[in-house]
Motif scaffolding. Structure first.
Motif, mmCIF file in Angstrom:
data_model
loop_
_atom_site.group_PDB
_atom_site.id
_atom_site.type_symbol
_atom_site.label_atom_id
_atom_site.label_comp_id
_atom_site.label_asym_id
_atom_site.label_seq_id
_atom_site.Cartn_x
_atom_site.Cartn_y
_atom_site.Cartn_z
ATOM 1 N N GLY A 28 6.947 55.749 47.606
ATOM 2 C CA GLY A 28 7.706 54.500 47.536
ATOM 3 C C GLY A 28 8.166 54.192 46.120
ATOM 4 N N LEU A 29 7.305 54.468 45.132
ATOM 5 C CA LEU A 29 7.689 54.222 43.739
ATOM 6 C C LEU A 29 8.843 55.139 43.331
ATOM 7 N N ILE A 30 8.815 56.389 43.776
ATOM 8 C CA ILE A 30 9.889 57.319 43.407
ATOM 9 C C ILE A 30 11.201 56.920 44.084
ATOM 10 N N ILE A 338 14.432 63.522 49.378
ATOM 11 C CA ILE A 338 13.345 63.086 48.486
ATOM 12 C C ILE A 338 12.048 62.929 49.263
ATOM 13 N N ILE A 339 12.150 62.335 50.471
ATOM 14 C CA ILE A 339 10.960 62.158 51.308
ATOM 15 C C ILE A 339 10.390 63.517 51.718
ATOM 16 N N CYS A 340 11.250 64.454 52.071
ATOM 17 C CA CYS A 340 10.791 65.790 52.453
ATOM 18 C C CYS A 340 10.077 66.480 51.284
ATOM 19 N N GLY A 341 10.630 66.312 50.091
ATOM 20 C CA GLY A 341 9.952 66.880 48.919
ATOM 21 C C GLY A 341 8.567 66.308 48.734
ATOM 22 N N GLY A 342 8.422 64.982 48.951
ATOM 23 C CA GLY A 342 7.107 64.362 48.846
ATOM 24 C C GLY A 342 6.135 64.891 49.883
ATOM 25 N N LEU A 383 23.132 68.011 44.660
ATOM 26 C CA LEU A 383 21.914 67.504 45.289
ATOM 27 C C LEU A 383 21.082 66.730 44.253
ATOM 28 N N PRO A 384 20.325 65.736 44.704
ATOM 29 C CA PRO A 384 19.474 64.947 43.776
ATOM 30 C C PRO A 384 18.220 65.736 43.405
ATOM 31 N N LEU A 385 18.333 66.676 42.480
ATOM 32 C CA LEU A 385 17.221 67.574 42.154
ATOM 33 C C LEU A 385 16.056 66.830 41.500
ATOM 34 N N VAL A 386 16.341 65.960 40.544
ATOM 35 C CA VAL A 386 15.266 65.334 39.768
ATOM 36 C C VAL A 386 14.354 64.475 40.638
ATOM 37 N N PRO A 387 14.864 63.557 41.469
ATOM 38 C CA PRO A 387 13.931 62.790 42.305
ATOM 39 C C PRO A 387 13.196 63.646 43.326
ATOM 40 N N ALA A 390 10.534 65.237 41.342
ATOM 41 C CA ALA A 390 9.565 64.215 40.941
ATOM 42 C C ALA A 390 8.630 63.880 42.092
ATOM 43 N N SER A 391 9.183 63.654 43.280
ATOM 44 C CA SER A 391 8.330 63.331 44.432
ATOM 45 C C SER A 391 7.401 64.494 44.758
ATOM 46 N N PHE A 392 7.920 65.706 44.703
ATOM 47 C CA PHE A 392 7.100 66.874 45.027
ATOM 48 C C PHE A 392 5.999 67.094 43.979
ATOM 49 N N LEU A 393 6.394 67.094 42.687
ATOM 50 C CA LEU A 393 5.437 67.405 41.631
ATOM 51 C C LEU A 393 4.397 66.309 41.457
#
Length: 797
Positions: A28-30, A338-342, A383-387, A390-393
């Protein structure tokens, strides 16, 4: 069957339940940071990096850049360039049939000479396009177009700048209040080029505000576009994201000077778009960008005509060569990524418990996502690579740290439980041992108490023994010495008997010195030795010591030197007797072991806050002491090899001297080299005497012992009283008594009857109590010779 399957599923999902809440919170923060634009600057930097490392592309031959550089300005001799030179260059270019000419110079005000010729060119050349500036809200920085140029051939040159000052976007068109919808210079030049190929500009199909050439619709930048979050795109502005051509020489260039001199091939101009603009650092028409300048590669910016060229090339390449334009996915798709990365990060952290494999999986996933993002950009999708990263890492690393911490806590709890069990067992064993040791300690305490009482008794017995020894040994020895001194005055004795008498006297003095040394050492060890401080004259002490040793040194053929600091205070308060004893002992050793050369005595002082520190240094050129034997010097009864060879001394002089020096608040040091000599250095703390007490200082010379007694290898025997009583006062006190009392005292002292001497001295009148105490102390120290000397003089008178 269903229950077993459900049970297995619950077991498999159990790790996710543990981290569901913190994972959702981080995610949620990301997502909130993405919505607020927290990642925008990083996203733009990643975009620059990807654009910089695109595959190399061929040079675009459809565009020619005419750069007005410093050399061209110097050849003309002035700036702004006069209109006649611009008109001349346009005429030269027009002869070679370009498809379009873009003049990227503001010409709202004529620059004479030649303004009429330039105005004629603006009116008559239908492929010539000029610029103005229209997007300043306050109208203070707006620049009007050339007056004679038709409105349909005027494109605005405004450029949208990102917050970091870089140029990544380009205008295609914008809505103005005065002149309606306007097109940019880049779009007009591209349109002019494509019209020749029967390709016309039209509105977009998917986005009516966007622009389209044939089937190629140019993606319009919206407020949320890729990494841009709520960026300012205007109400009806048409902007596109610049996809810079990756080639160090993306376009052909030629200087304005060469155009004027017509030193170029006509093929450079024919059927091309020609853009004329300023390319000097002294006139700011440049911006930071993702690619280096093709005109000034060493600079970290690109010039304005290069930006127009990249925008035109992007439109032409997309229309004619199917080069992809950069587009983005809808917002909901980007947030879903982003959610999938998380969730991938949650799965990696939950099911890969090994830190090594977790880090490896995280690195591989990060490289995979970055590679996919780069390939997608090459295909025209940003694509939004950074978020996503960020969510994944953050989730994977954070949860892995959480799992490792949880595992550490569990291991710690188990270890604590094991420790508690061990402690309980140890407690039981300890209680048993404590009970046993308590019994042993009680027995040991009883034994220690008995040993302590025995040691105290032994100490008291030692003290009594030493006192007894002092009396029983020194009394007959003093008698022997007294009678030997009296016999030495008998002139009737033969020479042989005189020699025998001297031998008796020397042996008795040596034995008495040994006894005094042992008694002094015992006093020091028992702590009963005390300082007897009083006023004394340092000069008298030094003269006494010098007088004792100079004659003996000269008899051995040695030079005896005394060096005194001229700034020394002469009247001091301290224990003069102990100072004298230490000096005599050290000088005696120096005299004993030096056979050639010299002996030096140096006296100095060091001022202190309270009093001064006297510093004595005794240097000789004697045999020296080996480094391996230096540690023996201050050990009682230990002697060096040279000391043993001399067969003199007891090995007590230096230990007692060290104790005396420490008692006086100083320290003693030694340095020596075999065959070269030895240096002894010691210090002592004294205070400066008041001038009023100076006349009553101790007379060291009067109290000095006979020379034969001072030159033994020992510390001078027990201290004389330190009270300063003048001979006149002693004579006055004894004259106050009768002749019979004086005769009785004289004979009692001669016969060494200590009790009788003390009893007689106690009969002195009370006003002479100080004299009585002084003489009693002499008697207690067996110094009867001093008493008989005084009584003999008085009786003769």
């Amino acid at each position: 069957m269903k229950s077993q399957t459900w049970h297995k599923l619950r077991q498999q999902l159990a790790p996710l339940k543990l981290v569901a809440l913190p994972s959702l919170l981080i995610l949620g923060l990301i997502l909130g940071g993405r919505w607020a634009g927290a990642f925008q600057s990083w996203e733009l930097q990643v975009l620059d990096l990807f654009l910089k490392y695109q595959p190399p592309e061929p040079q675009d031959k459809r565009i020619l850049l005419v750069n007005i550089d410093e050399d061209s300005i110097r050849s003309i001799g002035r700036y702004p360039i006069p209109d006649q030179y611009l008109a001349q260059s346009l005429s030269i270019l027009q002869k070679h049939q370009p498809r379009a000419i873009g003049l990227d110079l503001f010409r709202d005000i004529p620059v004479e000479p030649g303004s009429a010729k330039l105005a004629s060119a603006f009116r008559n050349m239908d492929n010539l396009f000029g610029i103005d500036k229209v997007l300043d809200k306050n109208k203070s920085e707006r620049v009007n177009p050339p007056p004679s140029l038709p409105i349909e051939r005027i494109g605005f040159a405004d450029a949208p700048i990102d917050l970091d000052g870089s140029q990544r976007r380009g205008f295609l068109g914008t809505q103005t209040q005065e002149k309606g919808f306007r097109f940019s210079l880049a779009l007009l030049l591209a349109e002019k080029y494509l019209i020749a190929q029967d390709i016309h500009l039209d509105n977009g199909i998917q986005d009516p505000i966007a622009m389209r050439f044939r089937s190629v619709e140019i993606p319009r930048i919206r407020p949320n576009f890729g990494g841009y979050i709520r960026t300012n795109t205007g109400n009806a502005d048409a902007q596109m994201l610049l996809n810079f051509r990756n080639n160090p020489k993306a376009f052909e260039t030629i200087s304005f000077k060469k155009i004027l001199s017509e030193k170029f091939s006509p093929n450079l101009v024919k059927n091309r778009i020609v853009i004329i603009g300023i390319t000097t650092s002294s006139h700011q028409d440049y911006f930071p960008a993702a690619v280096p300048s093709i005109i000034a590669p060493e600079a970290n910016w690109v010039y304005g005509i290069e930006l127009h060229a990249h925008a035109i090339s992007q439109i032409l390449s997309a229309t004619l060569d199917q080069r992809p334009l950069i587009n983005t996915w809808p917002d909901w798709v980007e947030y879903l990524c982003i959610i999938c990365g998380g969730w991938v990060g949650i799965i990696v952290a939950a099911y890969i418990r090994s830190p090594r494999y977790t880090i490896l999986a995280i690195a591989l996933c990060a490289l995979l996502v970055s590679g996919i993002s780069h390939l997608a950009l090459l295909g025209g999708w940003w694509l939004p690579l950074v978020p996503i990263l960020a969510s994944f890492l953050v989730i994977s690393l954070g949860l892995d740290a959480f799992y490792q911490y949880d595992r550490f806590i569990q291991t710690k709890v188990k270890a604590q439980q094991q420790t508690l069990r061990i402690l309980e067992q140890a407690k039981t064993d300890l209680e048993i041992q404590v009970a046993q040791r308590t019994s042993e300690l009680q027995q040991s305490n009883v034994e220690l108490s008995q040993a302590k009482e025995a040691a105290e008794m032994a100490s008291r017995a030692k003290g009594k023994f030493l006192a007894k020894m002092s009396h029983e040994l020194r009394t007959p020895l003093n008698a022997i010495l007294g009678f030997s001194q009296m016999m030495a005055q008998d002139s009737s004795l033969s020479t042989t008997n005189h020699k025998r008498n001297r031998l008796i006297n020397q042996s008795g003095e040596h034995l008495l010195g040994l006894i005094n040394d042992i008694l002094s050492l015992a006093k020091l060890e028992s702590g009963k030795q005390e300082l007897r401080e009083g006023p004394f004259q340092l000069s008298t002490l030094i003269e006494t010591v010098e007088g004792v040793f100079r004659l003996r040194a000269e008899q051995k053929g040695l030079a005896f030197q005394v060096e005194t600091d001229p700034d020394l205070f002469l009247h001091l308060v301290g224990d003069a007797q102990k100072l004298r004893q230490v000096l005599i002992n050290l000088l005696s050793n120096a005299l004993k072991f030096t056979h050639a050369g010299h002996i030096s005595l140096r006296i100095g002082s060091i001022p202190k806050a309270k009093g001064i520190t006297l510093r004595f240094e005794i240097e000789d050129t004697g045999e020296g002491i080996a480094p391996s034997e230096l540690h023996k010097l201050f050990i009682p009864f230990e002697q060096t090899e040279s000391g043993e060879k001399s067969k003199a001394g007891t090995g007590l002089g230096l230990p007692i001297s060290q104790q005396f020096v420490q008692l006086m608040g100083g320290e003693i040091k030694v340095s020596s080299q075999v065959g070269q000599g030895t240096i002894f250095t010691f210090t002592a703390q004294v205070t400066i005497a008041n001038t009023a007490s100076a006349p009553h200082s101790q007379n060291i010379a009067d109290d000095a012992l006979p020379l034969s007694q001072q030159l033994n290898d020992r510390v001078e025997r027990e201290e004389l009283p330190t009270a300063a009583i003048s001979p006149e006062i002693i004579d006055q006190a004894l004259r106050s008594m009768s002749f019979n009392w004086l005769d009785e005292l004289h004979h009692a002292a001669l016969r060494l009857k200590g009790k009788q001497v003390i009893q007689l001295l106690s009969e002195l009148p009370s006003e002479y109590e100080a004299v009585s105490q002084y003489l009693i102390e002499l008697a207690e120290n067996y110094e009867y010779a001093h008493i008989t000397k005084v009584t003999t003089q008085l009786m003769q008178e």
